[in-house]
Write an enzyme that holds these catalytic residues in place. Structure first.
Site, PDB file in Angstrom:
ATOM      1  N   VAL A 142     -33.096  50.024  72.764  1.00 48.98           N
ATOM      2  CA  VAL A 142     -34.048  49.516  73.769  1.00 48.98           C
ATOM      3  C   VAL A 142     -33.492  48.323  74.549  1.00 48.98           C
ATOM      4  O   VAL A 142     -34.032  47.965  75.596  1.00 48.98           O
ATOM      5  CB  VAL A 142     -35.426  49.153  73.152  1.00 48.98           C
ATOM      6  N   TYR A 176     -37.795  34.590  65.767  1.00 46.41           N
ATOM      7  CA  TYR A 176     -38.731  35.710  65.604  1.00 46.41           C
ATOM      8  C   TYR A 176     -40.127  35.318  66.109  1.00 46.41           C
ATOM      9  O   TYR A 176     -40.779  36.055  66.861  1.00 46.41           O
ATOM     10  CB  TYR A 176     -38.770  36.087  64.123  1.00 46.41           C
ATOM     11  N   GLY A 200     -40.310  52.719  58.384  1.00 49.92           N
ATOM     12  CA  GLY A 200     -41.274  51.619  58.308  1.00 49.92           C
ATOM     13  C   GLY A 200     -42.541  51.871  59.113  1.00 49.92           C
ATOM     14  O   GLY A 200     -43.106  52.980  59.125  1.00 49.92           O
ATOM     15  N   THR A 222     -42.492  47.168  53.833  1.00 51.29           N
ATOM     16  CA  THR A 222     -41.507  47.969  54.570  1.00 51.29           C
ATOM     17  C   THR A 222     -40.103  47.505  54.165  1.00 51.29           C
ATOM     18  O   THR A 222     -39.954  46.484  53.490  1.00 51.29           O
ATOM     19  CB  THR A 222     -41.623  47.770  56.105  1.00 51.29           C
TER      20      THR A 222
HETATM   21  P1  NAD Z   1     -38.095  48.053  60.145  1.00 52.01           P
HETATM   22  O1  NAD Z   1     -36.909  47.151  60.146  1.00 52.01           O
HETATM   23  O2  NAD Z   1     -38.434  48.773  58.879  1.00 52.01           O
HETATM   24  O3  NAD Z   1     -37.953  49.137  61.332  1.00 52.01           O
HETATM   25  C1  NAD Z   1     -37.625  48.738  62.644  1.00 52.01           C
HETATM   26  C2  NAD Z   1     -37.053  49.920  63.392  1.00 52.01           C
HETATM   27  O4  NAD Z   1     -36.694  49.452  64.709  1.00 52.01           O
HETATM   28  C3  NAD Z   1     -35.790  50.489  62.756  1.00 52.01           C
HETATM   29  O5  NAD Z   1     -35.889  51.891  62.653  1.00 52.01           O
HETATM   30  C4  NAD Z   1     -34.689  50.074  63.707  1.00 52.01           C
HETATM   31  O6  NAD Z   1     -33.596  50.974  63.747  1.00 52.01           O
HETATM   32  C5  NAD Z   1     -35.437  50.011  65.037  1.00 52.01           C
HETATM   33  N1  NAD Z   1     -34.728  49.191  66.013  1.00 52.01           N
HETATM   34  C6  NAD Z   1     -34.184  47.965  65.821  1.00 52.01           C
HETATM   35  N2  NAD Z   1     -33.521  47.579  66.938  1.00 52.01           N
HETATM   36  C7  NAD Z   1     -33.657  48.564  67.843  1.00 52.01           C
HETATM   37  C8  NAD Z   1     -33.205  48.732  69.165  1.00 52.01           C
HETATM   38  N3  NAD Z   1     -32.436  47.814  69.776  1.00 52.01           N
HETATM   39  N4  NAD Z   1     -33.535  49.878  69.835  1.00 52.01           N
HETATM   40  C9  NAD Z   1     -34.283  50.836  69.219  1.00 52.01           C
HETATM   41  N5  NAD Z   1     -34.749  50.712  67.949  1.00 52.01           N
HETATM   42  C10 NAD Z   1     -34.434  49.602  67.279  1.00 52.01           C
HETATM   43  O7  NAD Z   1     -39.317  47.161  60.642  1.00 52.01           O
HETATM   44  P2  NAD Z   1     -40.885  47.269  60.295  1.00 52.01           P
HETATM   45  O8  NAD Z   1     -41.128  46.378  59.137  1.00 52.01           O
HETATM   46  O9  NAD Z   1     -41.310  48.672  60.247  1.00 52.01           O
HETATM   47  O10 NAD Z   1     -41.493  46.519  61.579  1.00 52.01           O
HETATM   48  C11 NAD Z   1     -41.886  47.218  62.760  1.00 52.01           C
HETATM   49  C12 NAD Z   1     -42.443  46.202  63.740  1.00 52.01           C
HETATM   50  O11 NAD Z   1     -43.534  45.492  63.122  1.00 52.01           O
HETATM   51  C13 NAD Z   1     -41.429  45.152  64.162  1.00 52.01           C
HETATM   52  O12 NAD Z   1     -41.620  44.829  65.516  1.00 52.01           O
HETATM   53  C14 NAD Z   1     -41.781  43.968  63.284  1.00 52.01           C
HETATM   54  O13 NAD Z   1     -41.377  42.754  63.854  1.00 52.01           O
HETATM   55  C15 NAD Z   1     -43.288  44.100  63.189  1.00 52.01           C
HETATM   56  N6  NAD Z   1     -43.843  43.432  62.009  1.00 52.01           N
HETATM   57  C16 NAD Z   1     -43.523  43.834  60.739  1.00 52.01           C
HETATM   58  C17 NAD Z   1     -44.091  43.173  59.652  1.00 52.01           C
HETATM   59  C18 NAD Z   1     -43.804  43.572  58.227  1.00 52.01           C
HETATM   60  O14 NAD Z   1     -44.363  42.943  57.309  1.00 52.01           O
HETATM   61  N7  NAD Z   1     -42.993  44.574  57.968  1.00 52.01           N
HETATM   62  C19 NAD Z   1     -44.960  42.109  59.850  1.00 52.01           C
HETATM   63  C20 NAD Z   1     -45.251  41.726  61.150  1.00 52.01           C
HETATM   64  C21 NAD Z   1     -44.695  42.394  62.214  1.00 52.01           C
END
Ligand code: NAD
Length: 446
Positions: free
Chosen positions: A260, A352, A216, A387
């Site tokens: 983390v 969240y 992602g 993503t």
């Molecule tokens: P995703 O779920 O595709 O990827 C998240 C990654 O974080 C995964 O690889 C997962 O294994 C890792 N992760 C989760 N818990 C963990 C832990 N305890 N220790 C280490 N790694 C851990 O998410 P994404 O869509 O790529 O989002 C990335 C960030 O962007 C997040 O913080 C999310 O909240 C934020 N975000 C995403 C969106 C969206 O539209 N996708 C929108 C706003 C914010």
């Protein structure tokens, strides 16, 4: 016959086929194709017009910086039939102090706006520093203009506002270069405050650490930071080990398997960075999870897990890195992944949104003390990004999430990554305590 490859946004793909003409005539939105970064591409797709309104002081610098980046710069509206497109229009409105002066925006910008396909950049003063009520009102007024113009922009043109604090020359140049470039394709309708700060001497091979790097947005951040010369330490949970290895290998980075939220995580990360890398130049807190449920149905586990990963872990890791000698390079930058749902709220996401709004508070609290140490902390708040996280949403909210942005589509992970990459650059040193939304001007949190 093989079925057509539609990608994550089938409607957007359909609107790029010949069927689009019929569908747009029926009133359906046609998401523009966004111009994104490619190696060696021109900064702009046409000439840039630089307009200085009363009291403007930056027009000379803007011209110099744009020319140095390879752009053709005009200081007068080209006139003519209107066929030729401007690649950008930049308006220095930072000297405006009186309500009657605001009319200059309409007179000078409107004819150019009509002909611009690319970037519109307004430059203003920081309203918070103006004590005269009229001057502050005028500068605050630019925000209304910004947000409305962004809603009227067509064809993937973006409109943004850079507010200039005293001494912000270096950060202003960096903001202009980023916001004019294809790297900012999904940053739209946003104000950014730039302040004083000089870049620290760059290390030969700066080091970045990215949590949640296996897929992602995190994986895209790894790619962008590697492109800008960083060795990237890719962090994710052990269960994501295969994905993590693939991401790290493609950029010759390294991996660290780490949950983390583990009690020992701050110590493990700090020691790793101090002992193996002489400290990190960039720390990106990207790992995040959702456990969506209505507030009344939210059990303790769903509340705690989201708050633990998204807020408590970044807080503990930050403290651990700041306290551990040698874990950070002298001018280290922190970037936190917030969310527009944290700014605007979202049904079913009380946990969240609490965590993501909490990160905004964290960067605001860190900004001053970190600046005193030569460090900086900022947040990036993505909107709807394509993503695995958003692919798991139910179809109707997913489709709405894409279309309610002014750019009428979801962003790509790379769009968020480019914004992180910009904030990590040494010349963005004067940007601190900011929350940059990368959302295509999503109505939520806009
Ligand atoms: P995703 O779920 O595709 O990827 C998240 C990654 O974080 C995964 O690889 C997962 O294994 C890792 N992760 C989760 N818990 C963990 C832990 N305890 N220790 C280490 N790694 C851990 O998410 P994404 O869509 O790529 O989002 C990335 C960030 O962007 C997040 O913080 C999310 O909240 C934020 N975000 C995403 C969106 C969206 O539209 N996708 C929108 C706003 C914010």
């Amino acid at each position: 016959m093989r079925p057509p490859v539609l990608g994550p946004d089938p409607y957007g793909a359909l609107m790029r086929t010949p069927a689009a003409n019929l569908l747009t005539r029926a009133g359906l939105p046609k998401p523009p194709r966004l111009r994104r970064h490619e190696p060696g591409q021109d900064l702009l797709t046409g000439p840039a017009l630089v307009i200085g309104l009363d009291g403007a002081t930056w027009t000379g610098d803007l011209g110099t910086w744009l020319r140095a980046a390879g752009a053709t710069v005009l200081d007068e509206h080209p006139g003519g039939t209107g066929e030729e497109r401007l690649g950008a229009v930049l308006v220095d409105a930072s000297g405006l102090r009186r309500v009657e002066e605001l009319g200059q925006l309409r007179e000078r910008l409107a004819p150019a706006f009509r002909r611009t396909r690319g970037r519109v950049l307004l430059l203003g003063a920081d309203p918070a520093r103006l004590t005269d009520p009229e001057a502050r009102a005028v500068q605050q007024g630019l925000e209304g203009l910004l947000r409305s113009l962004a809603k009227e922009a067509r064809g993937g043109t973006t409109v943004n506002l850079v507010r200039i604090a005293p001494g912000a020359r270096t950060a202003l140049r960096s903001a202009v270069e980023f916001l004019c470039s294809a790297r900012s394709a999904f940053v739209h309708g946003q104000p950014v405050l730039v302040g004083a700060g000089e870049p620290a001497p760059a290390r030969e091979r700066p080091v970045a650490v990215v949590t949640g790097a296996a897929r992602g947005i995190g994986a895209a951040i790894v790619d962008v930071l590697a492109r800008t010369g960083h060795h990237v330490v890719c962090v994710d949970v052990p269960a994501a080990g295969d994905g993590l290895a693939a991401v790290a290998n493609r950029v010759h980075g390294s991996t660290l398997h780490l949950d983390v939220t583990a009690d020992t995580a701050p110590q493990v990360l700090a020691t790793h960075l101090a002992d193996r890398f002489d400290g990190a130049d960039v720390v990106v807190h990207n790992a995040g999870i959702t456990r969506d449920r209505s507030f009344v149905n939210l059990d303790e586990a769903a509340w705690n897990s989201v708050l633990d990963v998204n807020l408590r872990a970044p807080l503990r890791l930050t403290t651990g890195l700041l306290d551990h000698p040698g874990a950070l390079a002298p001018a280290a930058r922190f970037v936190y992944l917030s969310s527009i749902n944290g700014l605007a709220g979202a049904k079913g996401q009380t946990n969240y949104a609490t965590s993501k709004a909490g990160l905004v508070g964290l960067v605001q609290a860190l900004a001053e003390p970190l600046a005193a140490r030569g460090l900086a902390a900022n947040a990036v708040a993505p909107g709807f990004i394509e993503t695995p996280m958003t692919a798991a949403m139910p179809p109707v909210p997913r489709e709405l999430g894409r279309r309610i942005a002014s750019l009428q589509q979801g962003g790509l992970p790379v769009d968020v990554a480019e914004a992180v990459g910009w904030l990590a650059q040494p010349d963005a040193a004067g940007i601190d305590g900011q929350v940059l939304r990368v959302c295509g001007q999503n109505l939520l949190g806009a």
